[in-house]
Design an enzyme around this catalytic site. Structure first.
Site, short mmCIF file in Angstrom:
data_model
loop_
_atom_site.label_atom_id
_atom_site.label_comp_id
_atom_site.label_asym_id
_atom_site.label_seq_id
_atom_site.Cartn_x
_atom_site.Cartn_y
_atom_site.Cartn_z
N LYS A 43 0.87 -1.19 0.00
CA LYS A 43 0.00 0.00 0.00
C LYS A 43 0.89 1.22 0.00
O LYS A 43 1.96 1.24 0.62
CB LYS A 43 -0.86 0.00 1.28
CG LYS A 43 -1.56 1.33 1.57
CD LYS A 43 -2.64 1.68 0.54
CE LYS A 43 -3.21 3.09 0.77
NZ LYS A 43 -4.16 3.47 -0.31
N CYS A 128 -0.35 12.02 -5.93
CA CYS A 128 -0.34 12.72 -4.63
C CYS A 128 -0.90 14.13 -4.83
O CYS A 128 -0.76 14.72 -5.90
CB CYS A 128 1.06 12.79 -4.06
SG CYS A 128 2.33 12.90 -5.30
C1 LIG Z 1 -5.32 9.68 -3.99
C2 LIG Z 1 -4.30 9.66 -2.89
C3 LIG Z 1 -5.01 9.57 -1.53
C4 LIG Z 1 -3.53 10.95 -2.91
C5 LIG Z 1 -3.31 8.53 -3.12
C6 LIG Z 1 -3.73 7.15 -2.69
C7 LIG Z 1 -4.78 6.53 -3.55
C8 LIG Z 1 -6.02 6.18 -3.05
C9 LIG Z 1 -6.42 6.44 -1.65
O1 LIG Z 1 -5.69 6.01 -0.70
O2 LIG Z 1 -7.49 7.10 -1.51
N1 LIG Z 1 -6.97 5.60 -3.84
C10 LIG Z 1 -6.73 5.35 -5.17
O3 LIG Z 1 -7.59 4.83 -5.91
N2 LIG Z 1 -5.52 5.67 -5.69
C11 LIG Z 1 -4.54 6.27 -4.94
O4 LIG Z 1 -3.45 6.56 -5.47
#
Ligand SMILES: CC(C)(C)CCc1c(C(=O)O)[nH]c(=O)[nH]c1=O
Length: 310
Positions: A43, A128
């Site tokens: 993750k 990000c």
């Molecule tokens: C969107 C972010 C929270 C900045 C990064 C983590 C992430 C998330 C998340 O942890 O919400 N969900 C996704 O589908 N793709 C991602 O890259």
């Protein structure tokens, strides 16, 4: 039959999990390690542990999923210690996903990995957030160029970037021009399609709590976009930058299509979330059946060979 060479390491399968799915805890990571996946990724980690957004923050629909997790994770050290431990036990290829919430923090995070004993691959998640009001980093081309330029002044270990989907040919051109400037190990396309909205009609309500119900889409909804991004970057990036294809993999046919578009490895998110780690066994078998029907005995025989209509 499905063997794949990545960074000089031979994998038994081109399949792995998509970061964020089934990879939060060591227990989940060990399940991936003991599955029919060829490799696995953690993750996305931030420096410090994060709680993430309020629940419900993930929802499965008939055609896929929507999520606004908010980057819950156990912190860099948790994952770094795990992959270094496995490295010392002889694991040859590992993927550590990272990102931070600001430009400076991203530099600090990658510097820490550079100074660590980790020799595996780092996947830099460029979805990000940026300063409020500005788009995510990967949608800010100048900032992406600036950030990667600074990273490569000190980072000498294998580095891949996870990209959100692009939808405009000019954006494929601009992003590929930037990425070709750097000694990247790979580009992973695509992350979820941002800011979709799913509705529960009975309740006349959104299905996830954060962001008024807006969230990243995965699953069947996104396969055409995912395939287009894999193909577009394969066509534009220099050949020593590998491609990991992510998005819309439901069955072996979808894996075949990602590889036909040029993917070296293929990641599974939503379908892994729905089915569990047995999905890798099913997808490997389904891919083998398709290859046999077509007379292929290796992935190289068709990788990147998608034909256009002359
Ligand atoms: C969107 C972010 C929270 C900045 C990064 C983590 C992430 C998330 C998340 O942890 O919400 N969900 C996704 O589908 N793709 C991602 O890259």
């Amino acid at each position: 039959m499905l063997k794949t060479n990545f960074l000089g390491v031979e994998l038994a399968s081109p399949l792995m999990n998509a970061s964020g799915v089934h990879c939060m805890s060591i227990e989940e990571l060990e399940e991936l390690a003991n599955s029919q996946a060829g490799a696995f990724i953690t993750k996305t980690a931030t420096q410090l542990e994060r709680e993430g957004n309020s629940k419900p923050r993930y929802y499965d629909t008939k055609l896929g999923s929507i999520n606004s997790m908010g980057l819950p994770n156990k912190g860099l050290d948790y994952y770094l210690n795990y992959v270094i431990e496995r490295q010392q036990q002889g694991t040859q290829l590992q993927f550590l996903s990272v990102t931070e919430m600001s430009y400076e923090e991203n530099i600090n995070l990658l510097s820490k990995i550079q100074r660590s004993g980790y020799q595996g691959v780092t996947e830099f998640n460029l979805s990000c957030p940026n300063v409020p009001g500005k788009p995510q980093i990967a949608y800010d081309f100048e900032l992406t160029k600036k950030l990667l330029s600074e990273v490569f002044t000190f980072f000498t270990k294998p580095l891949g970037v996870k990209l959100p989907p692009y939808f405009d040919i000019a954006h494929f051109d601009e992003m590929a021009t930037i990425l070709n400037k750097f000694p990247l190990t790979y580009v992973n396309s695509v992350n979820s399609i941002g800011n979709g909205l799913c509705i529960n009609i009975d309740k006349e309500q959104v299905v996830i709590k954060p962001k008024g119900g807006f969230g990243g889409l995965g699953g069947e909804y996104i396969k055409p976009t995912a395939l287009a991004n894999v193909r577009a970057f394969r066509e534009r990036l220099n050949p020593n930058i590998k491609i990991i294809g992510t998005g819309g993999v439901i069955n072996g046919k979808d894996v075949f299509e990602h590889i036909l578009c040029g993917a070296d490895l293929v990641q599974v998110g939503t379908t892994l979330h729905k089915e569990g780690v047995d999905v890798f066994t099913r997808l490997n078998e389904e891919l083998k059946v398709i290859m046999k029907e077509k007379g292929y005995t290796s992935l190289e025989q068709f990788r990147g060979r998608l034909k256009i209509i002359e």
